[in-house]
Motif scaffolding. Structure first.
Motif, PDB file in Angstrom:
ATOM      1  N   GLN A 133      50.812  17.420 -48.810  1.00 32.59           N
ATOM      2  CA  GLN A 133      50.959  18.146 -47.562  1.00 32.59           C
ATOM      3  C   GLN A 133      49.752  18.001 -46.628  1.00 32.59           C
ATOM      4  O   GLN A 133      49.910  18.025 -45.415  1.00 32.59           O
ATOM      5  CB  GLN A 133      51.214  19.625 -47.859  1.00 32.59           C
ATOM      6  N   SER A 134      48.546  17.872 -47.213  1.00 31.44           N
ATOM      7  CA  SER A 134      47.376  17.712 -46.334  1.00 31.44           C
ATOM      8  C   SER A 134      47.341  16.326 -45.729  1.00 31.44           C
ATOM      9  O   SER A 134      47.044  16.145 -44.553  1.00 31.44           O
ATOM     10  CB  SER A 134      46.089  17.997 -47.106  1.00 31.44           C
ATOM     11  N   GLY A 135      47.681  15.309 -46.522  1.00 32.40           N
ATOM     12  CA  GLY A 135      47.817  13.946 -46.023  1.00 32.40           C
ATOM     13  C   GLY A 135      46.629  13.458 -45.221  1.00 32.40           C
ATOM     14  O   GLY A 135      45.484  13.831 -45.465  1.00 32.40           O
ATOM     15  N   GLN A 136      46.915  12.608 -44.253  1.00 28.45           N
ATOM     16  CA  GLN A 136      45.906  12.072 -43.344  1.00 28.45           C
ATOM     17  C   GLN A 136      46.403  12.203 -41.908  1.00 28.45           C
ATOM     18  O   GLN A 136      47.577  11.969 -41.618  1.00 28.45           O
ATOM     19  CB  GLN A 136      45.621  10.596 -43.652  1.00 28.45           C
ATOM     20  N   ASP A 137      45.492  12.595 -41.024  1.00 29.59           N
ATOM     21  CA  ASP A 137      45.819  12.762 -39.601  1.00 29.59           C
ATOM     22  C   ASP A 137      47.002  13.700 -39.387  1.00 29.59           C
ATOM     23  O   ASP A 137      47.833  13.515 -38.499  1.00 29.59           O
ATOM     24  CB  ASP A 137      46.132  11.393 -38.962  1.00 29.59           C
ATOM     25  N   GLY A 138      47.097  14.724 -40.278  1.00 32.61           N
ATOM     26  CA  GLY A 138      48.154  15.712 -40.120  1.00 32.61           C
ATOM     27  C   GLY A 138      49.517  15.272 -40.610  1.00 32.61           C
ATOM     28  O   GLY A 138      50.479  16.025 -40.514  1.00 32.61           O
ATOM     29  N   GLN A 139      49.633  14.044 -41.142  1.00 32.71           N
ATOM     30  CA  GLN A 139      50.908  13.534 -41.630  1.00 32.71           C
ATOM     31  C   GLN A 139      50.951  13.599 -43.156  1.00 32.71           C
ATOM     32  O   GLN A 139      49.991  13.219 -43.822  1.00 32.71           O
ATOM     33  CB  GLN A 139      51.115  12.090 -41.168  1.00 32.71           C
ATOM     34  N   PRO A 140      52.058  14.097 -43.752  1.00 35.92           N
ATOM     35  CA  PRO A 140      52.156  14.170 -45.214  1.00 35.92           C
ATOM     36  C   PRO A 140      52.053  12.788 -45.856  1.00 35.92           C
ATOM     37  O   PRO A 140      52.497  11.782 -45.287  1.00 35.92           O
ATOM     38  CB  PRO A 140      53.548  14.772 -45.441  1.00 35.92           C
ATOM     39  N   ALA A 141      51.446  12.739 -47.038  1.00 37.60           N
ATOM     40  CA  ALA A 141      51.318  11.489 -47.794  1.00 37.60           C
ATOM     41  C   ALA A 141      52.527  11.363 -48.720  1.00 37.60           C
ATOM     42  O   ALA A 141      52.618  12.056 -49.740  1.00 37.60           O
ATOM     43  CB  ALA A 141      50.003  11.492 -48.596  1.00 37.60           C
ATOM     44  N   ARG A 142      53.454  10.510 -48.377  1.00 37.48           N
ATOM     45  CA  ARG A 142      54.743  10.469 -49.075  1.00 37.48           C
ATOM     46  C   ARG A 142      54.641  10.034 -50.525  1.00 37.48           C
ATOM     47  O   ARG A 142      55.438  10.445 -51.361  1.00 37.48           O
ATOM     48  CB  ARG A 142      55.696   9.526 -48.326  1.00 37.48           C
ATOM     49  N   ARG A 143      53.645   9.209 -50.855  1.00 31.73           N
ATOM     50  CA  ARG A 143      53.528   8.766 -52.247  1.00 31.73           C
ATOM     51  C   ARG A 143      53.257   9.953 -53.169  1.00 31.73           C
ATOM     52  O   ARG A 143      53.744   9.986 -54.308  1.00 31.73           O
ATOM     53  CB  ARG A 143      52.428   7.707 -52.381  1.00 31.73           C
ATOM     54  N   PHE A 144      52.495  10.921 -52.685  1.00 34.70           N
ATOM     55  CA  PHE A 144      52.248  12.112 -53.491  1.00 34.70           C
ATOM     56  C   PHE A 144      53.494  12.996 -53.540  1.00 34.70           C
ATOM     57  O   PHE A 144      53.714  13.708 -54.529  1.00 34.70           O
ATOM     58  CB  PHE A 144      51.060  12.900 -52.929  1.00 34.70           C
ATOM     59  N   GLY A 145      54.326  12.944 -52.509  1.00 38.68           N
ATOM     60  CA  GLY A 145      55.587  13.674 -52.544  1.00 38.68           C
ATOM     61  C   GLY A 145      56.514  13.135 -53.616  1.00 38.68           C
ATOM     62  O   GLY A 145      57.170  13.901 -54.336  1.00 38.68           O
ATOM     63  N   LEU A 146      56.567  11.802 -53.763  1.00 40.67           N
ATOM     64  CA  LEU A 146      57.382  11.194 -54.823  1.00 40.67           C
ATOM     65  C   LEU A 146      56.862  11.588 -56.192  1.00 40.67           C
ATOM     66  O   LEU A 146      57.635  11.932 -57.098  1.00 40.67           O
ATOM     67  CB  LEU A 146      57.368   9.670 -54.660  1.00 40.67           C
ATOM     68  N   LEU A 147      55.542  11.553 -56.357  1.00 40.34           N
ATOM     69  CA  LEU A 147      54.958  11.930 -57.639  1.00 40.34           C
ATOM     70  C   LEU A 147      55.256  13.388 -57.953  1.00 40.34           C
ATOM     71  O   LEU A 147      55.567  13.736 -59.103  1.00 40.34           O
ATOM     72  CB  LEU A 147      53.449  11.676 -57.619  1.00 40.34           C
TER      73      LEU A 147
END
Length: 449
Positions: free
Chosen positions: A207-221
């Protein structure tokens, strides 16, 4: 050329201590020896103790270098060493040593054969490891590295658990658990306890991701971890995750401006959190009545499964009553680390004998606070609780002083993970993997300050 030696050694020492924390986060959950009758705990305990010993040697290196170079420590210089606010670590370590000296079996306390996270060496390793690592985590980059290590280390553990659920595991494991999903941790409820401690960090990085955008690879994990957790059918861990997630969600809601750009988005977050809690409670109930997959995959009918779950809860009540009765006469310093299993085997309480063969193998009170009380007495338990309160205070200071989105998510994840551990540990045996990770998170809370 002698004078510059000490600062260089100090920097290297701090780096080696940090590496020790990273190695524990990644390697301890993964370590197992399928050729050993006890494939999990002895190797994990030895690995944890060895890494802690190497961290101690690294921490001592600056002191040795300073003595050899005859250079006094400069005012305000930083090194790995005692600080005034670290007395609670010392008190708990002293309580462990005192309980060992007055143990009913000193040799067993030092070299316990019991396959869980007790024994003097393992308990002391946890205290020293947390103390050293907490002093070393002084920058945001270090905290982020340790968080990534926790999450990345969970990838092979999660994948192996999912393979076991599909029946593709080339190794044959014997377990009396209702679920065959034990991965590299040793038992389904131990795996679940591990997962609920790392999942909040996966969610935080997603959810913190980079530049305010979620990091989808961590969402899959996170989705894979959640699936694996459901397949373990571990109710205590699931309850711990619900309570930990609720506390973290409330904390983030209080700091809503850091993660929600407007009131509408904040409302969506709150609605989503409420829905997740309701679904979680429903799944918790389902875990007590249904295997959530075809019961035939576990070799039992639904009626048998439901009775087994009820018997499991009843057995824990017996374990706790027996443990409390054993305190008579040993409440101050306890029986000594690592002695509970041999003590119960010697006494053979009537309640355990009547409960059947599974209860007769009891070697853990299935409650963290009772475990600490029986091993180290009231002195050790109070020192342990004081250490927890110190960590909570440090977390609160860090929470109030942080305004960065990613930092707040990592702090919220730390709160959720530590709460999940403490909740599930009141009904689950303590093992090396979860115990070591809890010390990692205690250090995270201290380092975040």
């Amino acid at each position: 050329m002698a004078a510059p030696l000490a600062p260089m050694v100090i920097a290297d020492a701090r780096r080696f201590v940090e590496w020790g924390g990273l190695l524990v986060a990644i390697l301890v959950p993964l370590a197992f020896n399928p050729l050993d009758a006890n494939a999990f705990e002895p190797l994990k305990a030895a690995l944890f103790q060895t890494i802690t010993l190497l961290m101690i040697l690294a921490a001592l290196a600056p002191q040795v270098a300073r003595l050899r170079s005859a250079v006094p420590q400069a005012s305000g210089s930083s090194s790995v060493g005692p600080q005034a606010n670290d007395l609670r670590y010392l008190f708990y370590a002293a309580a462990i040593l005192l309980a060992t000296v007055f143990s009913v079996d000193v040799r067993r306390s030092l070299w316990t054969a019991r396959p869980t996270a007790d024994g003097t060496l393992t308990l002391l390793s946890g205290v020293i490891f947390c103390w050293l690592l907490g002093q070393t985590l002084t920058t945001r980059r270090q905290v982020l590295r340790l968080t990534l290590a926790l999450v990345i280390g969970s990838v092979p553990v999660t994948i192996y658990g999912l393979l076991q659920a599909t029946g593709l595991d080339p190794l044959v494991w014997i377990s009396d658990s209702v679920s065959p999903v034990l991965s590299t941790v040793g038992r389904s409820n131990y795996l679940a306890a591990y997962l609920v401690m790392v999942m909040p960090f996966t969610l935080a990085l997603w959810q913190s991701g980079q530049d305010g955008q979620p990091a989808r690879r961590f969402g899959l994990l996170f989705a894979l971890q959640l699936t694996c957790l459901l397949l373990t059918l571990a109710r205590a861990a699931w309850l711990g995750l619900l309570i930990g997630g609720l506390l973290a969600g409330l904390a983030l809601a209080q700091r809503g401006g850091a993660f929600a750009q407007d009131s509408r988005r904040r409302g969506l977050w709150l609605a989503g959190g409420l829905a997740a809690c309701l679904v979680g409670v429903g799944l918790l109930y389902a875990m007590s009545t249904s295997a959530l997959v075809q019961p035939s995959a576990y070799g039992m009918r639904p009626v048998v499964y439901a009775k087994l779950r009820a018997d499991s809860a009843a057995a824990r009540l017996i374990f706790w009553r027996v443990s409390l009765r054993l305190l008579d006469g040993r409440w101050l310093l306890g029986y000594g680390p690592g002695t509970f299993g041999s003590l119960v085997a010697t006494v053979q309480p009537a309640e355990l004998t009547a409960a059947g063969p599974a209860a007769s193998l009891l070697d853990d009170p299935h409650n963290l606070l009772l475990d600490r009380l029986l091993q180290t007495g009231m002195v050790g338990l109070l020192a342990y609780l004081a250490l927890l309160l110190t960590t909570a205070r440090r977390w609160l200071l860090a929470w109030r002083g942080s305004a960065d989105r990613q930092a707040l998510f990592i702090l919220a994840a730390t709160l959720a993970a530590m709460t999940a551990f403490l909740v599930q540990a009141q009904a689950t045996p303590n093992v090396v993997t979860t115990d070591a990770l809890f010390w990692v998170m205690m250090a995270l809370a201290a380092g975040a300050t």
